[in-house]
Design an enzyme around this catalytic site. Structure first.
Site, PDB file in Angstrom:
ATOM      1  N   HIS A  78      -9.632  -3.796   6.451  1.00 23.31           N
ATOM      2  CA  HIS A  78     -10.316  -4.855   5.555  1.00 23.31           C
ATOM      3  C   HIS A  78     -11.726  -5.386   6.469  1.00 23.31           C
ATOM      4  O   HIS A  78     -11.932  -6.349   6.250  1.00 23.31           O
ATOM      5  CB  HIS A  78      -9.461  -5.902   5.466  1.00 23.31           C
ATOM      6  N   GLU A 110     -26.439  10.879  12.354  1.00 29.84           N
ATOM      7  CA  GLU A 110     -25.865  11.574  13.417  1.00 29.84           C
ATOM      8  C   GLU A 110     -24.286  11.696  13.054  1.00 29.84           C
ATOM      9  O   GLU A 110     -23.636  12.449  13.226  1.00 29.84           O
ATOM     10  CB  GLU A 110     -26.452  11.345  14.823  1.00 29.84           C
ATOM     11  N   CYS A 169       0.723  -1.206  -0.032  1.00 28.45           N
ATOM     12  CA  CYS A 169      -0.146  -0.218   0.156  1.00 28.45           C
ATOM     13  C   CYS A 169       0.833   1.154   0.046  1.00 28.45           C
ATOM     14  O   CYS A 169       0.222   2.399  -0.094  1.00 28.45           O
ATOM     15  CB  CYS A 169      -1.009  -0.002   1.358  1.00 28.45           C
ATOM     16  N   HIS A 188     -12.430  -5.294  -1.082  1.00 28.14           N
ATOM     17  CA  HIS A 188     -11.291  -5.413  -0.681  1.00 28.14           C
ATOM     18  C   HIS A 188     -11.156  -4.535   0.677  1.00 28.14           C
ATOM     19  O   HIS A 188     -10.984  -5.178   1.665  1.00 28.14           O
ATOM     20  CB  HIS A 188     -10.269  -4.484  -1.640  1.00 28.14           C
ATOM     21  N   HIS A 225      -5.649   1.783   6.362  1.00 32.08           N
ATOM     22  CA  HIS A 225      -6.369   0.707   5.511  1.00 32.08           C
ATOM     23  C   HIS A 225      -6.957  -0.427   6.389  1.00 32.08           C
ATOM     24  O   HIS A 225      -6.130  -0.985   6.553  1.00 32.08           O
ATOM     25  CB  HIS A 225      -5.201   0.412   4.456  1.00 32.08           C
TER      26      HIS A 225
END
Length: 227
Positions: free
Chosen positions: A108, A129, A88, A191, A106
């Site tokens: 999953h 809200e 990443c 993903h 990141h």
């Protein structure tokens, strides 16, 4: 000068390990999934998770440390553990470079995966809200502080298609930057979720708020409740 070991719980290396452990227990970073990067403003270094490490077991010594290179958009490793850097990392660096993000997360989570099977190009939600925790993209001209969305505002998160490898998503991410300049997150179909913020605390709040809203939308769909 960067450092890997520190007794300060707010040190980027300690924060990454602590948050990764929290996200593991939320079932957002199971196995070796998920990744994170945090920029340290005192040293101008970016700390990045390695690949293939169980997030609840990760230690500061496992993290990569990058610093700005001589060329534009270039980052050079200044500390390299005996592990591969997260795939990443090009996406993280793009967020740091183009969005002035200080932290990128990141995950999953199941919510992030399932929602991309219910929506096509965008996830939109309003009149909730928790939306009030999300940035609008506007700034208060008097205080210079970021203005958040209000209850009736629409939160839009773009969805991009997955690729065989995370680094292959870079072109799609940069397209999101251009087409959705106020976005602080992107969903990747089947993903997961990428979130960026001006501080690590903000990025964490955004990630938690988005995942909560994704979960609500999924349950509303199951109950046939209109959005």
């Amino acid at each position: 000068m960067y450092s890997i070991q520190s007794h300060d719980p707010r040190h980027p290396a300690n924060l990454i390990c602590s948050l990764s452990n929290q996200f593991f227990h939320k079932e957002w970073c199971l196995g070796t999934g998920g990744a994170m990067s945090i920029e340290d403003e005192t040293s101008n270094c970016i700390y990045v998770t390695p690949s293939g490490v169980q997030k609840e077991l990760m230690k500061p010594k496992d993290l990569y440390v990058l610093t700005k290179g001589k060329e534009k958009n270039q980052y050079d490793p200044v500390y390299t553990p005996p592990l591969k850097i997260s795939d990443c990392s090009p996406l993280f660096l793009a967020c740091h470079e183009h969005k002035q993000a200080k932290a990128v997360i990141h995950t999953h989570s199941q919510n992030a995966v399932l929602i991309t099977l219910l929506y096509d190009k965008e996830f939109n939600i309003s009149n909730m809200e928790q939306i009030k925790a999300m940035p609008s993209g506007a700034v208060d001209s008097t205080t210079g502080k970021q203005i958040n969305l209000s209850f009736h505002d629409n939160l839009c998160i773009p969805i991009i298609d997955n690729k065989p490898h995370e680094h292959d998503l870079l072109e799609s991410l940069e397209k999101v930057f251009n087409e959705y300049p106020n976005a602080c997150a992107v969903l990747v179909r089947r993903h997961g979720l990428f979130v960026w913020g001006p501080t690590v605390d903000k990025a964490k709040i955004y990630n938690e708020s988005i995942d909560y809203l994704l979960g609500l939308a999924i349950k509303m769909d199951q109950l046939n409740i209109p959005m």
